[in-house]
Design an enzyme around this catalytic site. Structure first.
Site, PDB file in Angstrom:
ATOM      1  N   CYS A  16     -12.901  -5.033  -5.160  1.00 38.76           N
ATOM      2  CA  CYS A  16     -14.160  -4.426  -5.979  1.00 38.76           C
ATOM      3  C   CYS A  16     -13.836  -3.013  -6.251  1.00 38.76           C
ATOM      4  O   CYS A  16     -12.714  -2.573  -5.658  1.00 38.76           O
ATOM      5  CB  CYS A  16     -15.393  -4.575  -4.925  1.00 38.76           C
ATOM      6  N   GLY A  42     -12.902  -5.597 -10.803  1.00 38.39           N
ATOM      7  CA  GLY A  42     -13.913  -6.682 -10.607  1.00 38.39           C
ATOM      8  C   GLY A  42     -14.692  -6.824 -11.875  1.00 38.39           C
ATOM      9  O   GLY A  42     -15.316  -5.958 -12.366  1.00 38.39           O
ATOM     10  N   ASN A 117     -16.317  -1.780  -0.901  1.00 38.03           N
ATOM     11  CA  ASN A 117     -15.031  -2.437  -1.143  1.00 38.03           C
ATOM     12  C   ASN A 117     -14.261  -2.809  -0.010  1.00 38.03           C
ATOM     13  O   ASN A 117     -13.953  -1.883   0.785  1.00 38.03           O
ATOM     14  CB  ASN A 117     -14.026  -1.421  -2.091  1.00 38.03           C
ATOM     15  N   GLY A 118     -14.194  -4.166   0.015  1.00 37.60           N
ATOM     16  CA  GLY A 118     -13.462  -4.586   1.419  1.00 37.60           C
ATOM     17  C   GLY A 118     -14.055  -6.203   1.827  1.00 37.60           C
ATOM     18  O   GLY A 118     -14.817  -6.695   0.810  1.00 37.60           O
ATOM     19  N   TYR A 257      -0.096  -4.783  -7.554  1.00 33.44           N
ATOM     20  CA  TYR A 257      -0.737  -5.287  -8.322  1.00 33.44           C
ATOM     21  C   TYR A 257      -2.042  -4.753  -8.735  1.00 33.44           C
ATOM     22  O   TYR A 257      -2.701  -4.675  -9.822  1.00 33.44           O
ATOM     23  CB  TYR A 257      -1.068  -6.933  -8.210  1.00 33.44           C
TER      24      TYR A 257
END
Length: 485
Positions: A16, A42, A117-118, A257
């Site tokens: 995210c 996202g 985020n996580g 990535y």
């Protein structure tokens, strides 16, 4: 329904992205621009919550940022000089509007909006305990657990309650919160997920990646440190370290990535690191060939590095159409196969009669590699060699990346020879784990004290995974005895 694009199906899903700002006119408009820059993290949904010093205002929607926040009237519905936003791909919790962030709640201290985020790897366990004590959840997101922990904390102040909540969490989190008392940005003690701080004039910004600052014209200040909690309000900036210091383990796959190539992560250019990964890959796994071809778009920097190191020409042997969305069709192998070519097509005039090296960032299920090798052979390649800019992905991630179950990962089912046979390549090779660390400027991986989270490759998870193995995490994060006041 099946997506026409197996290239999307066979990539690790970005986690995210978060973005927050305090002290800017039309804060929501700045957040929308920042989220545009983080869209790669996202694509499922996006949301913004603003604060006008009296009321909180939210707009959340399924889809891309451009489709939901480019209209002026939407931004006008989000007044205030403070706001936070989120782009989402679901890693925990079902798809749907109720799980779109930022999540918002009215606490005894006032409004509380959080973008995360996580992944909280003990969220299910915590949720069960909270529900048993009367909490009522409105979503299936692990992020809502944080709100309930804050709401039920016995500490008196919001900041103390927030820290109390964090000390009960296990896993990975980078959070941006908007409250009446200010904006809060924080990272988990291991710093698994990224978070950076910048300034736009007098306004302070938090974002998942530095590229978001470039887009809004902000100045990069520094990374939020692992285990650091920063409070920003009209009185200034306050940095707190409520956890005992431990060796950080930032996610190594951000460099492979996830992050945009034009971002700076861990103080290094992602683009430069990816080129160096390609160079290390060429040193470790040379092969005679005529062309080096990237698998678009994530394999491009590593392919450039491979070509420069090997002296083999770099060429765009696969052409990607950027005008094809994630369309859906009825299942059927023939139609599905034709759908592949809507987005990727071989440059046949270049490939015919050539020995080619395909460079990609990773192999997950193997469906992408299989289709690309077949595409190269159909275009007349005499040899097709695959080189992968990461070690074999043998393990699932529980820290905010949507990976398949382990039994679905090709590298968990086969050794490299078996994987080569599966994708029908003439040769297949991966960069070694030490080579990946060397590309990051380190001598290699320390088995005693690993420098990064590389569990997807090594199986060395840096935290206990309570929801997966049922064990309580009692030693991983030693906590300071005193509370912050």
């Amino acid at each position: 329904m099946l997506t026409t694009d197996p290239y999307d199906d066979d990539k690790l899903r970005e986690e995210c992205g978060v973005f927050g700002i305090w002290g800017a006119d039309t804060a929501a408009a700045v957040v929308a621009l920042g989220l545009h820059a983080l869209q790669h993290r996202g694509q499922e949904a996006a949301g913004i919550t603003s604060y006008d010093r009296n009321w909180f205002h939210s707009h959340r929607a399924v889809g891309h940022v451009a489709g939901n926040f480019d209209e002026d009237h939407i931004i006008r519905q989000l007044p205030g000089d403070a706001a936070c936003g989120h782009v989402r791909y679901s890693t925990t919790g079902e798809s749907g509007l109720r799980n779109v962030q930022p999540l918002y709640a009215e606490l005894s201290s006032g409004g509380f909006a959080v973008a995360h985020n996580g992944n909280i790897s003990n969220a299910r366990t915590l949720r069960q305990e909270l529900v048993q004590h009367g909490s009522i959840f409105q979503s299936t997101s692990d992020t809502e657990t944080i709100i309930h922990l804050v709401a039920t904390s016995s500490f008196k102040t919001l900041l103390d309650s927030f820290i109390d909540a964090l000390k009960q969490l296990e896993g990975a989190y980078s959070l941006v919160c908007i409250t009446p008392e200010g904006m809060i940005g924080c990272r988990d003690p291991l710093g698994i997920r990224p978070l950076v701080m910048g300034k736009l004039g007098d306004a302070v910004i938090f974002a998942s990646e530095s590229v978001a600052f470039d887009v809004v014209g902000a100045e990069f200040i520094r990374e939020v440190e692992p285990g650091e909690l920063i409070v920003v309000n009209d009185k200034g900036i306050r940095s707190l370290h409520p956890f005992a210091k431990i060796a950080p383990r930032p996610c190594i796959f951000e460099h492979v990535y996830f992050s945009r190539p034009d971002s700076i992560v861990d103080g290094q250019s992602v683009y430069s690191v990816r080129k160096q990964i390609g160079a290390e890959l060429a040193i470790e796994n040379p092969v005679e060939a005529d062309l080096v071809i990237p698998v678009p778009d994530s394999g491009t920097p590593a392919a450039i590095g491979y070509a420069q190191q090997s002296g083999i020409p770099f060429e765009l042997g696969i052409i990607r159409s950027h005008y094809v969305g994630r369309t859906f069709i009825q299942p059927g192998d023939k139609v599905r196969h034709l759908g592949v070519k809507l987005k990727h097509n071989a440059n046949q005039a270049l490939i015919e009669g050539k020995r080619v090296i395909l460079v990609d960032d990773s192999i997950v299920r193997g469906t992408t590699s299989t289709k690309i090798v077949e595409m190269m052979r159909d275009a007349g390649a005499t040899e097709v060699h695959m080189r992968i800019a990461s070690p074999p992905t043998r393990n699932s991630c529980f820290y905010g990346v949507d990976t398949p179950k382990r039994e679905k990962l090709l590298a968990a089912q086969y050794d490299v020879t078996g994987m080569q046979d599966y994708i029908k390549a003439d040769s297949l090779a991966f960069i070694s784990i030490d080579g990946l660390y060397r590309a990051l400027g380190e001598t290699g991986r320390s088995n005693d004290h690993p420098q990064r989270c590389d569990a997807c490759f090594t199986g060395d998870y840096p935290t206990t995974l309570t929801d997966q193995d049922g064990l309580a995490n009692v030693t991983q994060f030693p906590l300071l005895a005193e509370r912050v006041t």
